[in-house]
Scaffold this active site. Structure first.
Site, PDB file in Angstrom:
ATOM      1  N   GLY A 192      71.874  13.234  44.497  1.00 36.00           N
ATOM      2  CA  GLY A 192      72.882  13.364  43.460  1.00 36.00           C
ATOM      3  C   GLY A 192      72.907  14.753  42.860  1.00 36.00           C
ATOM      4  O   GLY A 192      72.702  15.767  43.541  1.00 36.00           O
ATOM      5  N   SER A 193      73.144  14.808  41.574  1.00 34.48           N
ATOM      6  CA  SER A 193      73.359  16.101  40.913  1.00 34.48           C
ATOM      7  C   SER A 193      72.115  16.977  40.838  1.00 34.48           C
ATOM      8  O   SER A 193      72.232  18.167  40.535  1.00 34.48           O
ATOM      9  CB  SER A 193      73.924  15.875  39.503  1.00 34.48           C
ATOM     10  N   THR A 194      70.928  16.420  41.088  1.00 33.12           N
ATOM     11  CA  THR A 194      69.751  17.296  41.114  1.00 33.12           C
ATOM     12  C   THR A 194      69.851  18.308  42.259  1.00 33.12           C
ATOM     13  O   THR A 194      69.247  19.380  42.196  1.00 33.12           O
ATOM     14  CB  THR A 194      68.449  16.482  41.259  1.00 33.12           C
ATOM     15  N   LYS A 206      72.315  20.052  42.847  1.00 32.94           N
ATOM     16  CA  LYS A 206      73.105  21.184  42.377  1.00 32.94           C
ATOM     17  C   LYS A 206      72.236  22.406  42.088  1.00 32.94           C
ATOM     18  O   LYS A 206      72.749  23.524  42.021  1.00 32.94           O
ATOM     19  CB  LYS A 206      73.908  20.784  41.139  1.00 32.94           C
TER      20      LYS A 206
END
Length: 488
Positions: A218-220, A222
């Site tokens: 997920g957004s980790t 990024k």
């Protein structure tokens, strides 16, 4: 008469020679076959005829040996078995060994030649069928951090991995639900029942989620995309607006990507990172391109199938064979991007350590029973994930997340903390309950460098879908682990 005596003597000598040849054939040529024969119990009797060496955490043994009085005399015992099971694994007379018990089996069982004080002693031990006393394995674990991680996860399914960024020493490695490896010691019917129960359990307590399970990060992820954008020059100023429509239409498709928060249209990298704008990072991934995204991900450790700590780790993956729409989704930690918690801890550690990824390791040293070192683990740089200047900017962005963004639950008074939250979708049409992620690092006040980097994932199927978030569910666990390390 003399001639008959000579013939008899020659015949006896021939029989003796044949006997010696056959003995040599059995002892040397066929030794491996006989040793490996399941009906040969001599090897097992010798293996369990003496206490097994211990695995240590913080100088104290978390394993032991108890005398059963049976033919396979010594059985393995464990202190705080469920707490350390993802590290120790099990040593079972019926089902073999796993994790450190397997990786360090020669030292623990006393069969490794390193334990012998003289080069020829192993040959003598083979001749007299003796063994050296079992050696000891000293781990890198931080006992308080390990317990904080285990307590923080509680009854939820999930995992925690924590590292010392400057050395790669693994400070915590926890997976829940867990099990007591001591229940697999011995040869009684209860051992077989326990084995069947553990392997048949729906929540898979024997799965080491910290190193053997991969999840969409997920957004980790990024953090990786931001590093690629800065290193490639796609972004030169973290406060300059990007060209990022909201919603963002995936290239070559009719699907549009949206955000959970407002203000993401043409947002700067700083704002997009702080509030986790999917549209910005999807576009950045496409602008960076597949080759550079793949190269940056590999720099952090993705697509590496060779990592051992010393037992094997499932490879984390970033799919290189994607079209632009798939690349956009991969760049926000979805599509085919998969990571272990250990891998995401390595990502956070690289940011904390100036872009350098140190080789993660779980064993500090191995010793004889008397404490003499026979093998010490060196500290090595695995690879350079990003430019040092990029790491400085990412540390700043991760601090913003904790100080005024989605990661405020990870803040520790008197310490500098940087983090990134993530809520990863999965399942057919994203129908599965999301995974809550948080990656972070922490630096004590007055310290020259961060002391700990951590990754937490929680897969809580019992939770309300709308209540799950990396900042809400996983960040408090990360905070507890980092505080345990900073408080010593």
């Amino acid at each position: 008469m003399t001639r008959y005596i000579r013939h008899s003597a020659a015949f006896c000598a021939l029989l003796l020679l044949a006997l010696l040849v056959n003995a040599a054939r059995v002892q040397i040529v066929r030794a491996g076959t006989y040793d490996g024969n399941p009906a040969n119990r001599r090897s097992a009797i010798a293996r369990y005829g003496q206490p097994r060496g211990d695995i240590l955490v913080g100088g104290g043994a978390v394993t032991g040996s108890r005398d059963s009085g049976g033919r396979l005399r010594y059985e393995r015992s464990y202190r705080d078995g469920p707490l350390y099971a993802p590290v120790t694994g099990f040593a079972s007379q019926m089902y073999g060994t796993a994790f450190l018990e397997e990786a360090a089996d020669g030292v623990l069982a006393g069969t490794d030649p390193l334990l012998s004080p003289f080069p020829l002693l192993p040959l003598w031990n083979d001749f007299i069928r003796a063994r050296d006393p079992g050696g000891r394995v000293e781990t890198t674990l931080h006992a308080k951090a390990q317990r904080a991680a285990y307590s923080g996860l509680g009854a939820r399914r999930g995992a925690v991995a924590a590292l010392e960024p400057s050395t790669g020493r693994i400070l915590a490695l926890v997976s829940t639900p867990s099990y007591d490896p001591g229940e697999l010691s011995g040869t009684g019917p209860s051992v077989a029942r326990t084995w069947a129960r553990l392997n048949g359990a729906a929540d898979r307590p024997m799965l080491n989620r910290a190193v053997r399970q991969t999840y969409p990060p997920g957004s980790t992820f990024k953090v990786v995309t931001a590093a690629a954008a800065l290193d490639s020059g796609v972004v030169r100023d973290v406060d300059e607006p990007t060209v990022s429509p909201d919603p963002y239409r995936l290239p070559g498709s009719s699907t549009s990507l949206t955000n959970e928060v407002g203000g993401c249209e043409d947002a700067s990298l700083r704002y997009a990172f702080q509030w986790s704008c999917n549209t910005v990072f999807a576009g950045l991934g496409v602008d960076v391109g597949p080759a550079r995204m793949r190269g940056t991900a590999a720099g952090f450790g993705f697509n590496d199938a060779t990592l051992r700590i010393p037992f094997g780790v499932s490879p984390s993956t970033f799919d290189a064979r994607t079209d632009k729409a798939q690349l956009a989704l991969s760049s926000i930690g979805q599509y085919n991007t998969r990571a272990t918690p250990l891998q995401m801890a390595m990502v956070a550690a690289a940011v904390a350590n100036g872009g350098s990824v140190r080789t993660p390791h779980l064993v500090e040293r191995m010793t004889t029973a008397d404490g003499d070192t026979v093998l010490a683990t060196g500290q090595h740089t695995l690879r350079q994930a990003m430019n040092p200047g990029t790491a400085v900017r990412l540390r700043e962005l991760m601090r913003d997340v904790v100080e005024r963004g989605t990661g405020t639950n990870a803040a520790i008074p008197g310490a500098t903390v940087g983090g990134k939250s993530g809520t990863a979708q999965h399942g057919i049409h994203n129908s599965g309950t999301p995974y809550a992620w948080f990656v972070a690092w922490a630096q004590a006040e007055g310290s020259m460098e961060p002391a700990v980097a951590v990754a937490v994932v929680i897969e809580d199927a019992a939770a309300d879908r709308g209540d799950i978030s990396g900042g809400g569910d996983a960040a408090p666990v990360a905070r507890a682990v980092m505080k345990a390390v900073l408080d010593h």
